[in-house]
Structures are given as structure tokens and as C-alpha cells.
Design an enzyme around this catalytic site. Structure first.
Site, PDB file in Angstrom:
ATOM      1  N   HIS A  83       0.019-107.304 -37.439  1.00 54.87           N
ATOM      2  CA  HIS A  83       0.064-106.265 -37.522  1.00 54.87           C
ATOM      3  C   HIS A  83       0.994-105.172 -38.280  1.00 54.87           C
ATOM      4  O   HIS A  83       0.945-103.885 -38.396  1.00 54.87           O
ATOM      5  CB  HIS A  83       1.038-107.029 -35.861  1.00 54.87           C
ATOM      6  CG  HIS A  83       0.293-106.814 -34.564  1.00 54.87           C
ATOM      7  ND1 HIS A  83       1.222-107.552 -33.513  1.00 54.87           N
ATOM      8  CD2 HIS A  83      -0.424-106.861 -34.160  1.00 54.87           C
ATOM      9  CE1 HIS A  83       0.559-108.269 -32.250  1.00 54.87           C
ATOM     10  NE2 HIS A  83      -0.253-107.487 -32.910  1.00 54.87           N
ATOM     11  N   SER A 109      -0.548-105.296 -30.097  1.00 52.82           N
ATOM     12  CA  SER A 109      -1.538-104.036 -30.739  1.00 52.82           C
ATOM     13  C   SER A 109      -1.071-102.769 -30.111  1.00 52.82           C
ATOM     14  O   SER A 109      -0.976-101.796 -30.398  1.00 52.82           O
ATOM     15  CB  SER A 109      -2.612-104.322 -31.207  1.00 52.82           C
ATOM     16  OG  SER A 109      -4.044-104.715 -30.115  1.00 52.82           O
ATOM     17  N   GLU A 165      -9.488-104.001 -21.943  1.00 48.99           N
ATOM     18  CA  GLU A 165      -9.442-105.259 -22.182  1.00 48.99           C
ATOM     19  C   GLU A 165     -10.100-106.726 -20.930  1.00 48.99           C
ATOM     20  O   GLU A 165     -10.116-105.651 -19.794  1.00 48.99           O
ATOM     21  CB  GLU A 165      -7.731-105.696 -21.292  1.00 48.99           C
ATOM     22  CG  GLU A 165      -7.656-107.005 -21.576  1.00 48.99           C
ATOM     23  CD  GLU A 165      -7.875-108.339 -22.406  1.00 48.99           C
ATOM     24  OE1 GLU A 165      -8.388-109.463 -21.804  1.00 48.99           O
ATOM     25  OE2 GLU A 165      -7.451-108.042 -23.735  1.00 48.99           O
ATOM     26  N   ASP A 208      -9.981-107.228 -32.189  1.00 48.03           N
ATOM     27  CA  ASP A 208      -9.182-108.909 -32.480  1.00 48.03           C
ATOM     28  C   ASP A 208      -9.657-109.201 -31.056  1.00 48.03           C
ATOM     29  O   ASP A 208      -8.780-110.176 -30.206  1.00 48.03           O
ATOM     30  CB  ASP A 208      -7.788-108.434 -32.364  1.00 48.03           C
ATOM     31  CG  ASP A 208      -6.989-109.133 -32.406  1.00 48.03           C
ATOM     32  OD1 ASP A 208      -7.549-110.903 -32.866  1.00 48.03           O
ATOM     33  OD2 ASP A 208      -5.613-110.014 -31.894  1.00 48.03           O
TER      34      ASP A 208
END
Length: 286
Positions: free
Chosen positions: A18, A106, A124, A170
Site C-alpha cells: 500500500h 487497495s 472480486e 494481489d
């Protein structure tokens, strides 16, 4: 899929990725040109540090909890900007008080950096996390949330019409073949959009798959950064992770070489950062 980032929000891995993410966004939005941002594994968007998941692991206390308490005097600019973004999110969405209650994932850090005209798609796959993410950005037209496989989005959405992009990858690394899937996705992305900026996080548990992934980037301009908690890490806990940034913008490496050692020095004895800039060679064949 069983992974929930709420257990790990604000841990040492988040400090690495981050801080880097905030600096990438700052540098990429400095140009007066539109930017497309894709977050392939976005998670829930924001996390309750007082909730049961964060309290069960205590990872936030050993990570963001230590950094947020540091005086700003002498702090690297990149770290100060990252912490300012964390506190801004907490003030806006957390309860009032001096203690940090909520941590931005994020998607929230990306959203805070967007300018009018920039475009952001957050993917997602997990249904419950995707629902939380949609609720997090309900009514926000600047963010498009998709319940979908982020790896497929790399192939579907690149190249962007903006011709400038930051792609954050990620993954949860639950599957045994995650590095193989990741390698294919990155290759697809580079074939479709070789000039994009890609930030790819990975855990280091077994050096063999990590080495294979990094070897697949031969000939690609990138910076590999690692944060190692050292041998005192309790058994079963992640002790080392890395972040590869492909096509980093100018001055990014300089900022991270200042920020990461400073962060490491405040996480405890034995914590160390490493940097690797692979030698450039002929680009890999598609």
C-alpha cells in the site's frame, strides 16, 4: 475460496504494497492524462480493525499500529502520504477518536487518488467479499465493482482506451498453482498492453515457484521489492513477501528505497527490505 483479508488488513504485507500503491498512484496521476486502474483481487474495500478477524490475528497491531504511532519528523514522504491516506479513510468511515479503527484496502486507496476522468474497475471473485465491496462503493459512479475473476479481467480489459493503466494484482494464493495462473495472466497482460504499469504482490513460502515467476519476467523492466520479518516470526505465519512493479514510473524506485528501510526499522529487530532490479535482455516471445 476461503480467504478473508480482514484477518491480515494492515499487516506488514499491506505496509509494503500500500505504500507502493499510493506512490504509484501519485506519480501516475501527476501527468495530465487520463488513467485506467484495474484491481484484480480487490477484497472488501475497507476493514474493521476492532472486528473479530483483525483481533484474532493481531497482525494490524504489529504492522499499521506501529507505523501510525510514529512521529512524522524525519519520516519519508512516501510513508507520510500513505499514512495520511489511511487516517483520512479512518476519519471518514470510522468512529471518532484517536485510535485507528478502520483500514483502507487497495480499492479505497485507489479511489482517493482518482481524478475526474480517471476510470477504476475493482474485481472480486468471492461472493461475500464482492457484496461488501459493492456496499462500500454504493452510489459512487467513479468505481465499477465486478464480481468476477480478476485474471480474466486482465485479458478482457487491456489495452484500455486511455492508453495508460495501473494494474494491481494481489491474489489470495490459496491454490497450489497460483503462481502458474499468475504468470499466465501477467504474460497475457504484457502481450496486450506492454507499456502498462503492473504491481504484483506475492508471498514467499517456497523459493522455487517465486523464482519461476520472476524468471518469466526476463527482459521486462521491473523492480522487485521484498520485506522479510526474519527468523523470529512464529511458525505458520507469513514471514516474507514481495512486490514486483513492472514499468515503474520515474522516481518510484528512489522513493521506495527510502521508504522501505524506514518501515522495516520500525517493525522490529531483524526485519529487512531487499531490492532487485533484473537485468534487461531481449523481451520474451509470446
Amino acid at each position: 475460496m476461503n480467504y478473508r483479508h480482514g484477518f491480515h488488513a494492515g499487516n506488514f504485507a499491506d505496509l509494503l504494497k500500500h505504500t507502493a500503491l499510493c506512490e504509484l498512484l501519485r506519480l501516475l496521476t501527476a501527468k495530465d492524462k487520463k488513467l485506467f486502474v484495474l484491481d484484480t483481487h480487490a477484497g472488501a474495500g475497507g476493514y474493521d480493525l476492532a472486528g473479530s478477524q483483525a483481533r484474532r490475528t493481531g497482525e494490524a497491531e504489529a504492522g499499521i499500529g506501529r507505523l501510525i504511532a510514529e512521529p512524522r519528523t524525519g519520516m519519508p514522504d512516501a510513508v507520510a502520504r500513505y499514512l495520511a491516506a489511511v487516517q483520512a479513510y479512518d476519519r471518514k468511515f470510522g468512529p471518532a477518536g484517536g485510535t485507528l479503527h478502520r483500514y483502507p484496502g487497495s480499492p479505497r486507496l485507489i479511489r482517493a487518488a482518482l481524478r475526474p476522468g480517471d476510470r477504476f474497475i475493482a474485481c472480486e471473485r468471492h461472493p461475500e467479499e464482492a457484496l461488501k465491496l459493492k456496499r462500500e462503493f454504493a452510489g459512487d459512479r467513479a468505481v465499477e465493482v465486478r464480481q468476477s475473476d480478476g485474471y480474466h479481467a486482465v485479458k478482457e480489459l487491456l489495452p484500455p482506451v486511455e492508453r495508460r493503466a495501473l494494474v494491481l494484482i494481489d491474489p489470495p494464493f490459496e491454490a497450489n498453482d497460483e503462481f502458474e495462473v499468475l504468470t499466465r495472466a501477467v504474460r497475457h497482460g504484457l502481450r496486450r498492453f506492454a507499456t502498462g504499469c503492473y504491481a504484483i504482490w506475492y508471498p514467499i513460502k517456497d523459493e522455487a515457484p517465486v523464482a519461476g515467476f520472476l524468471e518469466s519476467l526476463a527482459g521486462v523492466k521491473c523492480l522487485d521489492m521484498r520485506l522479510d520479518l526474519g527468523p523470529r516470526t512464529p511458525e505458520g505465519k507469513l514471514a516474507m513477501c514481495g512486490l514486483v512493479v513492472i514499468n515503474p514510473p520515474w522516481k518510484f524506485e528512489e522513493a521506495m528505497r527510502e521508504a522501505l528501510p524506514w518501515i522495516a526499522a520500525r517493525l522490529g529487530d531483524g526485519v529487512r527490505p531487499t531490492f532487485r532490479v533484473p537485468a534487461l535482455a531481449a523481451a520474451p516471445q509470446a
